[in-house]
Design an enzyme around this catalytic site. Structure first.
Site, PDB file in Angstrom:
ATOM      1  N   LYS A 185      23.524   7.500 -26.847  1.00 34.49           N
ATOM      2  CA  LYS A 185      24.210   8.400 -25.918  1.00 34.49           C
ATOM      3  C   LYS A 185      23.776   8.172 -24.469  1.00 34.49           C
ATOM      4  CE  LYS A 185      21.443  12.181 -27.650  1.00 34.49           C
ATOM      5  NZ  LYS A 185      20.433  12.347 -26.595  1.00 34.49           N
TER       6      LYS A 185
ATOM      7  N   ARG B 233      21.620  21.688 -27.360  1.00 32.29           N
ATOM      8  CA  ARG B 233      21.184  21.189 -28.665  1.00 32.29           C
ATOM      9  C   ARG B 233      21.072  22.304 -29.690  1.00 32.29           C
ATOM     10  NH1 ARG B 233      18.427  16.367 -26.302  1.00 32.29           N
ATOM     11  NH2 ARG B 233      17.510  15.150 -27.962  1.00 32.29           N
TER      12      ARG B 233
ATOM     13  N   ARG C  90      13.522   0.251 -30.711  1.00 30.60           N
ATOM     14  CA  ARG C  90      13.314   0.730 -29.335  1.00 30.60           C
ATOM     15  C   ARG C  90      11.830   1.005 -29.086  1.00 30.60           C
ATOM     16  NH1 ARG C  90      16.545   5.995 -27.278  1.00 30.60           N
ATOM     17  NH2 ARG C  90      14.912   7.188 -28.284  1.00 30.60           N
TER      18      ARG C  90
ATOM     19  N   ARG D 164       8.260   4.384 -26.216  1.00 30.49           N
ATOM     20  CA  ARG D 164       8.417   5.837 -26.063  1.00 30.49           C
ATOM     21  C   ARG D 164       7.519   6.556 -27.048  1.00 30.49           C
ATOM     22  NH1 ARG D 164      14.401   8.416 -25.409  1.00 30.49           N
ATOM     23  NH2 ARG D 164      13.491  10.028 -26.738  1.00 30.49           N
TER      24      ARG D 164
ATOM     25  N   ARG E   7      13.035  14.400 -35.616  1.00 34.78           N
ATOM     26  CA  ARG E   7      14.098  14.594 -34.606  1.00 34.78           C
ATOM     27  C   ARG E   7      15.480  14.535 -35.257  1.00 34.78           C
ATOM     28  NH1 ARG E   7      12.304   9.920 -31.266  1.00 34.78           N
ATOM     29  NH2 ARG E   7      14.192  10.143 -30.027  1.00 34.78           N
TER      30      ARG E   7
HETATM   31  P1  AMP Z   1      16.472  12.743 -25.641  1.00 35.32           P
HETATM   32  O1  AMP Z   1      16.146  11.748 -24.593  1.00 35.32           O
HETATM   33  O2  AMP Z   1      17.801  13.412 -25.420  1.00 35.32           O
HETATM   34  O3  AMP Z   1      16.332  12.184 -27.039  1.00 35.32           O
HETATM   35  O4  AMP Z   1      15.374  13.915 -25.522  1.00 35.32           O
HETATM   36  C1  AMP Z   1      14.006  13.640 -25.710  1.00 35.32           C
HETATM   37  C2  AMP Z   1      13.231  14.920 -25.975  1.00 35.32           C
HETATM   38  O5  AMP Z   1      13.373  15.816 -24.853  1.00 35.32           O
HETATM   39  C3  AMP Z   1      13.697  15.733 -27.166  1.00 35.32           C
HETATM   40  O6  AMP Z   1      13.163  15.254 -28.397  1.00 35.32           O
HETATM   41  C4  AMP Z   1      13.152  17.119 -26.795  1.00 35.32           C
HETATM   42  O7  AMP Z   1      11.757  17.189 -26.990  1.00 35.32           O
HETATM   43  C5  AMP Z   1      13.402  17.163 -25.291  1.00 35.32           C
HETATM   44  N1  AMP Z   1      14.755  17.709 -24.995  1.00 35.32           N
HETATM   45  C6  AMP Z   1      15.803  17.064 -24.419  1.00 35.32           C
HETATM   46  N2  AMP Z   1      16.866  17.870 -24.317  1.00 35.32           N
HETATM   47  C7  AMP Z   1      16.515  19.070 -24.844  1.00 35.32           C
HETATM   48  C8  AMP Z   1      17.175  20.305 -25.070  1.00 35.32           C
HETATM   49  N3  AMP Z   1      18.463  20.475 -24.730  1.00 35.32           N
HETATM   50  N4  AMP Z   1      16.480  21.319 -25.633  1.00 35.32           N
HETATM   51  C9  AMP Z   1      15.193  21.162 -25.981  1.00 35.32           C
HETATM   52  N5  AMP Z   1      14.506  20.018 -25.848  1.00 35.32           N
HETATM   53  C10 AMP Z   1      15.148  18.971 -25.280  1.00 35.32           C
END
Ligand code: AMP
Length: 187
Positions: free
Chosen positions: A11, A86, A125, A131, A142
């Site tokens: 995404k 989310r 990745r 990461r 996740r």
């Molecule tokens: P992402 O890059 O979208 O996979 O986000 C990485 C991490 O950021 C997630 O695993 C959460 O720990 C945190 N995070 C990102 N967006 C949200 C959200 N909308 N609500 C809560 N935690 C978030």
């Protein structure tokens, strides 16, 4: 518009391309958190433990951050939100924020991919980016959260008739082509 998809569905990559092609600003909550973690800001310090465990950062922190970001001038001409909402309660919060800013959602784009493909991609990745939340145990956690908490978010938007689904399996270019075609139809 929103882009929603499980971790590893591409995404972030697709959001950057859509943003460039449509000239709308892309806002990724994950990127904002990672940037704050790197700069060791109070927000970053608060978010890091949750992120490393693959948990959601608490709504009190996340919602405030999104609210501030969506009040900025550059979103008035359109925006692409990646990684938010989310949870069902974040959907309600986003509805409020958009109403207050006189903004509305046109499209919710969902990228789909099956779990085993996602685990394979994310482990790949991990080797490239390092990461801290890309190890198998955290990846599976996740994915579990995505199925439990974020799939119902898509259902809410489905009820509103604004969801467009795109198969996220394929090369980056193939998926971008599918996305752009789907968006032309959806607009
Ligand atoms: P992402 O890059 O979208 O996979 O986000 C990485 C991490 O950021 C997630 O695993 C959460 O720990 C945190 N995070 C990102 N967006 C949200 C959200 N909308 N609500 C809560 N935690 C978030």
């Amino acid at each position: 518009m929103l882009i929603i998809g499980p971790p590893g569905s591409g995404k972030g990559t697709q959001a950057a391309r859509i943003s460039e092609r449509l000239g709308v600003v892309a806002i990724s909550t994950g990127d904002i958190f990672r940037d704050n973690v790197k700069r060791e800001t109070p927000l970053g310090v608060e978010a890091k433990t949750f992120m490393d465990a693959g948990d959601f950062v608490p709504d009190s922190v996340t919602n405030r951050m999104v609210r501030d970001r969506l009040a900025a001038d550059d979103v008035q001409e359109g925006f692409l939100l990646d990684g938010y909402p989310r949870t069902a309660s974040q959907v309600a919060e986003l509805d409020d924020i958009l109403r207050e800013n006189e903004l509305a959602l046109d499209v919710v784009l969902q990228l789909t991919a099956d779990d085993e493909e996602l685990v394979r991609r994310l482990l790949g990745r991990a080797e490239l980016d390092g990461r801290s939340d890309d190890n198998e145990q955290v990846i599976r956690h996740r994915l579990g959260l995505y199925h439990d908490q974020t799939a119902p978010v898509v259902s809410r938007y489905d009820e509103r008739g604004i969801v467009t689904r795109v198969d996220g399996i394929g090369t980056i270019d193939e998926v971008t082509d599918r996305v752009m075609t789907a968006l032309k139809v959806a607009r």
